[in-house]
Design a protein around this motif. Structure first.
Motif, PDB file in Angstrom:
ATOM      1  N   TRP A   1       0.851  -1.188   0.000  1.00 11.86           N
ATOM      2  CA  TRP A   1       0.000   0.000   0.000  1.00 11.86           C
ATOM      3  C   TRP A   1       0.881   1.229   0.000  1.00 11.86           C
ATOM      4  O   TRP A   1       1.918   1.262   0.661  1.00 11.86           O
ATOM      5  CB  TRP A   1      -0.906   0.013   1.240  1.00 11.86           C
ATOM      6  CG  TRP A   1      -1.686  -1.238   1.414  1.00 11.86           C
ATOM      7  CD1 TRP A   1      -1.419  -2.261   2.280  1.00 11.86           C
ATOM      8  CD2 TRP A   1      -2.852  -1.627   0.694  1.00 11.86           C
ATOM      9  NE1 TRP A   1      -2.339  -3.254   2.152  1.00 11.86           N
ATOM     10  CE2 TRP A   1      -3.242  -2.897   1.183  1.00 11.86           C
ATOM     11  CE3 TRP A   1      -3.613  -1.035  -0.308  1.00 11.86           C
ATOM     12  CZ2 TRP A   1      -4.348  -3.579   0.697  1.00 11.86           C
ATOM     13  CZ3 TRP A   1      -4.719  -1.714  -0.792  1.00 11.86           C
ATOM     14  CH2 TRP A   1      -5.079  -2.956  -0.297  1.00 11.86           C
TER      15      TRP A   1
ATOM     16  N   VAL B   1      -2.356   5.784   1.458  1.00  8.10           N
ATOM     17  CA  VAL B   1      -3.298   4.782   1.962  1.00  8.10           C
ATOM     18  C   VAL B   1      -2.963   4.417   3.404  1.00  8.10           C
ATOM     19  O   VAL B   1      -3.858   4.311   4.258  1.00  8.10           O
ATOM     20  CB  VAL B   1      -3.301   3.526   1.073  1.00  8.10           C
ATOM     21  CG1 VAL B   1      -4.097   2.395   1.724  1.00  8.10           C
ATOM     22  CG2 VAL B   1      -3.879   3.848  -0.306  1.00  8.10           C
TER      23      VAL B   1
ATOM     24  N   ASP C   1      -6.105  -6.834   6.050  1.00  8.35           N
ATOM     25  CA  ASP C   1      -6.095  -6.547   4.614  1.00  8.35           C
ATOM     26  C   ASP C   1      -7.366  -5.813   4.211  1.00  8.35           C
ATOM     27  O   ASP C   1      -7.336  -4.901   3.375  1.00  8.35           O
ATOM     28  CB  ASP C   1      -5.978  -7.852   3.814  1.00  8.35           C
ATOM     29  CG  ASP C   1      -4.592  -8.473   3.936  1.00  8.35           C
ATOM     30  OD1 ASP C   1      -3.648  -7.726   4.240  1.00  8.35           O
ATOM     31  OD2 ASP C   1      -4.469  -9.690   3.746  1.00  8.35           O
ATOM     32  N   GLU C   2      -8.485  -6.200   4.827  1.00  6.52           N
ATOM     33  CA  GLU C   2      -9.768  -5.551   4.522  1.00  6.52           C
ATOM     34  C   GLU C   2      -9.734  -4.079   4.918  1.00  6.52           C
ATOM     35  O   GLU C   2     -10.239  -3.213   4.196  1.00  6.52           O
ATOM     36  CB  GLU C   2     -10.908  -6.266   5.251  1.00  6.52           C
ATOM     37  CG  GLU C   2     -12.280  -5.693   4.951  1.00  6.52           C
ATOM     38  CD  GLU C   2     -13.387  -6.378   5.735  1.00  6.52           C
ATOM     39  OE1 GLU C   2     -14.575  -6.101   5.452  1.00  6.52           O
ATOM     40  OE2 GLU C   2     -13.079  -7.191   6.632  1.00  6.52           O
TER      41      GLU C   2
ATOM     42  N   ALA D   1      -7.682  -2.196   2.393  1.00  6.29           N
ATOM     43  CA  ALA D   1      -8.418  -2.112   1.123  1.00  6.29           C
ATOM     44  C   ALA D   1      -9.530  -1.075   1.213  1.00  6.29           C
ATOM     45  O   ALA D   1      -9.755  -0.296   0.268  1.00  6.29           O
ATOM     46  CB  ALA D   1      -8.984  -3.475   0.751  1.00  6.29           C
ATOM     47  N   ASN D   2     -10.222  -1.048   2.350  1.00 10.84           N
ATOM     48  CA  ASN D   2     -11.293  -0.058   2.533  1.00 10.84           C
ATOM     49  C   ASN D   2     -10.727   1.360   2.583  1.00 10.84           C
ATOM     50  O   ASN D   2     -11.356   2.301   2.084  1.00 10.84           O
ATOM     51  CB  ASN D   2     -12.081  -0.361   3.811  1.00 10.84           C
ATOM     52  CG  ASN D   2     -12.964  -1.577   3.677  1.00 10.84           C
ATOM     53  OD1 ASN D   2     -13.340  -1.967   2.563  1.00 10.84           O
ATOM     54  ND2 ASN D   2     -13.307  -2.206   4.790  1.00 10.84           N
TER      55      ASN D   2
ATOM     56  N   ALA E   1      -8.057   2.348   1.006  1.00 14.85           N
ATOM     57  CA  ALA E   1      -7.724   2.679  -0.387  1.00 14.85           C
ATOM     58  C   ALA E   1      -8.968   3.098  -1.157  1.00 14.85           C
ATOM     59  O   ALA E   1      -8.942   4.068  -1.932  1.00 14.85           O
ATOM     60  CB  ALA E   1      -7.054   1.487  -1.061  1.00 14.85           C
ATOM     61  N   LYS E   2     -10.078   2.395  -0.928  1.00 15.38           N
ATOM     62  CA  LYS E   2     -11.333   2.730  -1.612  1.00 15.38           C
ATOM     63  C   LYS E   2     -11.835   4.100  -1.169  1.00 15.38           C
ATOM     64  O   LYS E   2     -12.320   4.890  -1.986  1.00 15.38           O
ATOM     65  CB  LYS E   2     -12.392   1.660  -1.323  1.00 15.38           C
ATOM     66  CG  LYS E   2     -12.128   0.322  -1.995  1.00 15.38           C
ATOM     67  CD  LYS E   2     -13.173  -0.703  -1.585  1.00 15.38           C
ATOM     68  CE  LYS E   2     -12.874  -2.080  -2.173  1.00 15.38           C
ATOM     69  NZ  LYS E   2     -13.841  -3.100  -1.696  1.00 15.38           N
TER      70      LYS E   2
END
Length: 419
Positions: A280, A284, A302-303, A306-307, A309-310
């Motif tokens: 990342w 992020v 990881d979730e 990822a969230n 980043a979104k």
């Protein structure tokens, strides 16, 4: 501004010793290994705090120590067959490289323990002269029975405290070392009590006294440092001349956990900053850290990344057209930052500013949070990618990986094809 003070256990208005100046000390790393995401959380938070205070017009001297003499350094240097100074400089360099990659640049000065030995010895001598420290055949120890304020910061009852180090020569099991006698290789110095090296706690107070005096505004670190480290710092500094409190505001970051356990090297469950930056980018990681209040626990998953980043991509996607200042959104941002550095709500305000098209505010507040909230392309990416491809083909992976790390840290995604 209001901040939660660990010492009083309340949120207090920020009133510094000098109206327009802030003296901030944050415990730095012990440089015997790579830094992990738990460290990143603490140092991102204090980076944001210093940047925000400067943005409000205050002059901030942000001091951080580098613990470059310690049992862990001595032991690892032996394991690797290198000198202690070589090992310490290697991991100090790696630490500073990680901080640069994370956009952490608010520290005014990094002070090594090994370059402050005269100050350390002088402080120990004054504690001995005042009768609050004593000498044995193994070292110089602080006598906790002489200090009435012990336990105020942690709130721990004396009977429940446990010393990390057992030593039959100590008068009390909870007494702690100021100076350790013995030969410790190159990191051994002459002292009035014999050759040896400093204890952990005395390094910080000798450094902070040199630059700030015996009383200053803020001291920060992780929750795990409250006892025994910060309690010991208070005992040492306040016993010099009885000035209380040593620090007006004690600020502590919550634990960063993995599968419910605190991230730490001793548990072997840590993710290094350098490895995290391979997955990342800097924006992020900072966004992920600041989505949680600094005092709350933060679960690394990881979730979660990822969230983050979104969420950051969403802000950038809607912040495309400049529509002028959004006074309400700007006030929301500053109000939440003033309220105990509530960065989750500050990011909510950023989302509103993105929706209203206040791109100037996004740039300005992005500098405070250390996050680029706007899509801004930089020049010849294809050239860098071509250079990396050529380096990898020639098996010059070290330079290729360094370019990759810098590109990822700058928010440029890189996916390498197998050679």
């Amino acid at each position: 501004m209001e901040l939660y003070n660990t010492l009083s256990r309340t949120v207090e208005p920020l009133v510094t010793l000098h109206p327009d100046r802030v003296a901030l000390f944050v415990c730095g790393p012990t440089v015997y290994d790579y830094s992990h995401l738990g460290h990143a959380r603490t140092y991102v938070v204090f980076d944001v705090l210093a940047k925000y205070l400067r943005w409000t017009g205050k002059e901030v001297f942000y001091l951080q120590n580098i613990t470059d003499v310690d049992d862990k350094i001595i032991n690892r240097a032996k394991e690797e067959g290198v000198s202690q100074s070589e090992l310490a400089r290697k991991f100090e360099t790696e630490y500073l490289r990680d901080m640069h990659a994370l956009g952490i640049d608010a520290v005014s000065y990094y002070a090594r323990a090994t370059t402050h030995i005269p100050e350390i010895i002088g402080q120990v001598q004054r504690l001995v002269d005042r009768g609050v420290a004593y000498v044995t055949e193994t070292g110089v120890y602080f006598n906790l029975d002489t200090f009435n304020h012990n336990g105020e910061l942690s709130g721990q009852e004396r009977a429940k405290r446990v010393s990390r180090v057992t030593d039959a020569t100590k008068h009390n099991p909870l007494d702690f070392a100021l100076w350790k006698l013995g030969e410790f290789g190159e990191y051994t110095w002459d002292s009035p009590w014999g050759r040896g090296r400093p204890g952990w706690h005395i390094e910080d107070t000798a450094i902070s006294e040199k630059y700030f005096g015996q009383q200053y505004d803020m001291h920060g670190g992780g929750l795990d440092l409250i006892f025994p480290h910060h309690e010991a710092e208070i005992a040492q500094m306040e016993s010099l001349e009885g000035k209380h409190p040593m620090v007006r505001y004690w600020l502590h970051t919550g634990f960063l956990t993995v599968k419910g356990e605190k991230m730490s090297k001793s548990l072997g469950n840590f993710i290094t900053i350098r490895d995290a930056l391979k997955m990342w980018n800097r924006d992020v990681l900072r966004y992920f850290i600041l989505l949680s209040h600094y005092r709350s626990p933060l679960q690394a998953t990881d979730e979660g990344f990822a969230n983050a980043a979104k969420g950051l991509d969403h802000i950038r996607a809607i912040a495309t057209k400049d529509k002028g200042a959004d006074a309400e959104g700007r006030k929301a941002f500053t109000d939440t930052m003033e309220a105990d550095l509530n960065t989750p709500m500050a990011i909510a305000a950023i989302q509103k500013l993105a929706g209203s098209g206040d791109l100037e505010a996004l740039r300005e507040y992005g500098e405070i949070l250390g996050i680029n909230f706007l899509r801004e392309t930089s020049a010849p990416l294809s050239v860098l990618q071509d250079i990396r491809a050529e380096l990898r083909a020639k098996k010059q992976f070290e330079v290729a990986d360094l370019i990759r790390e810098r590109m990822v840290a700058a928010g440029i995604p890189i996916t390498d094809k197998p050679l």
